[in-house]
Design a protein around this motif. Structure first.
Motif, PDB file in Angstrom:
ATOM      1  N   TYR A 166       0.838  -1.199   0.000  1.00 35.00           N
ATOM      2  CA  TYR A 166       0.000   0.000   0.000  1.00 35.00           C
ATOM      3  C   TYR A 166       0.875   1.252   0.000  1.00 35.00           C
ATOM      4  CZ  TYR A 166      -3.728   3.154   1.742  1.00 35.00           C
ATOM      5  OH  TYR A 166      -4.623   4.180   1.916  1.00 35.00           O
ATOM      6  N   VAL A 310      -7.927  -0.806   0.556  1.00 34.94           N
ATOM      7  CA  VAL A 310      -6.473  -0.748   0.686  1.00 34.94           C
ATOM      8  C   VAL A 310      -5.812  -1.686  -0.317  1.00 34.94           C
ATOM      9  CG1 VAL A 310      -4.529  -1.286   2.212  1.00 34.94           C
ATOM     10  CG2 VAL A 310      -6.486  -0.023   3.100  1.00 34.94           C
ATOM     11  N   SER A 314      -3.288  -0.654  -3.300  1.00 34.52           N
ATOM     12  CA  SER A 314      -1.918  -1.186  -3.306  1.00 34.52           C
ATOM     13  C   SER A 314      -1.559  -1.818  -4.643  1.00 34.52           C
ATOM     14  CB  SER A 314      -1.753  -2.227  -2.200  1.00 34.52           C
ATOM     15  OG  SER A 314      -2.390  -3.452  -2.546  1.00 34.52           O
TER      16      SER A 314
END
Length: 319
Positions: A166, A310, A314
């Motif tokens: 991330y 997330v 990422s």
């Protein structure tokens, strides 16, 4: 070949199981889906004896590492609901649901929330040979050296993996992933210089706060950690918008009887008022928080959506 530590651990577990079978007593098994010495392993072992006392039975901790925690987690998902088997889960539990294209279980549907333990932030740690003292300086150096630096993790799909993936995605940098089996191993790779960076949970990072062999340059929480007040957040020191933290809790197989869920939840609530346990959690950088199983279930659902975002940001994916 089984080493001496594994042999002893296996022998103790078998001995405990045999004794319980002879006496008719019940065994509670906490599965840690990562190798010994990692974040969840340390947490589970720091309270297993006291949890057993609160439950009035023996509690053993069993490591079942592999595939970013999914091997041990799958084992619990497929266990009988009345078997007394639980997994000590964390952020990686929900991460796996979005990171892996195929899983032998559903992180949401195949588990019963038993007891929330607490939350912890993470810390970006780098080798001192990297000429950076802030996240911004680290990003600039990484951009000037694309593909030349490694970051170590506790394995594909672990929180240590996604937190760094991330970071890389938001920062637009190219670091090579070095997957291992436990956070402790990942930190050692950075200390040795074989890797240049690791994002480790506070439990794994606090012991190195004054260690010259490794440098702590940023915490992942939205505000500075009370455990590391001199370390700035990653967001304030160079990567605006970055935030990553983790819950810790016990999950049982779906269908676990309500009475058993209530019993475990009440026992954990009792532990989270015990000064001895609270001191241990404090040393591990974990903020304790007891909650009902219903509230824990709602937290899991909200966190699942957050981690899905997330994972998407990422760019990480595991086939």
């Amino acid at each position: 070949m089984m080493d001496r530590r594994d042999f002893l651990a296996t022998s103790l577990a078998l001995s405990a199981g045999a004794t319980l079978a002879q006496t008719g007593a019940r065994l509670t098994r906490i599965v840690v889906p990562f190798a010994p010495g990692g974040v969840q392993d340390i947490l589970a072992r720091s309270m297993s004896t006291e949890l057993g006392a609160a439950l009035g039975q023996t509690v053993i901790v069993e490591n079942r590492p592999g595939a970013g925690g999914t091997v041990g987690t799958a084992y619990v998902a497929k266990s009988a609901p009345d078997s007394g088997t639980m997994v000590l889960a964390a952020a990686s539990h929900n991460i796996s649901g979005s990171l892996y294209t195929k899983l032998p279980y559903s992180p949401q549907k195949d588990f019963a929330p038993m007891a929330h333990i607490g939350t912890a932030g993470y810390v970006l740690m780098i080798h001192p040979d990297v000429p950076a003292k802030t996240a911004a300086e680290f990003i600039r150096y990484a951009k000037a050296n694309p593909g030349k630096m490694n970051y170590a993790t506790a394995g594909v799909g672990s929180a240590t993996h996604l937190s760094m993936a991330y970071f890389n995605g938001l920062a637009g940098i190219d670091l090579v992933h070095l997957p291992l089996k436990a956070t402790g191993e990942a930190i050692n790779e950075v200390i040795s210089g074989r890797a240049q960076a690791v994002i480790a949970a506070s439990i794994g990072a606090l012991a190195f706060a004054k260690d010259s062999r490794i440098r702590l340059i940023g915490v992942t929480s939205p505000k500075r950690s009370r455990y590391l007040p001199d370390v700035p957040t990653i967001a304030e020191s160079g990567l605006s918008g970055y935030q990553f933290d983790s819950w810790f809790g016990l999950l049982g197989p779906a269908g676990t009887p309500a009475a058993e869920i209530s019993r475990v939840n009440a026992a954990m609530g009792k532990l989270l008022k015990d000064p001895v346990i609270l001191e241990r959690l404090d040393k591990q950088g974990i903020e304790p928080q007891a909650m009902s199983n219903a509230d824990f279930g709602r937290l899991l659902a909200t966190d699942y959506e957050r981690m899905a975002n997330v994972v998407k940001a990422s760019g990480a994916k595991v086939e």
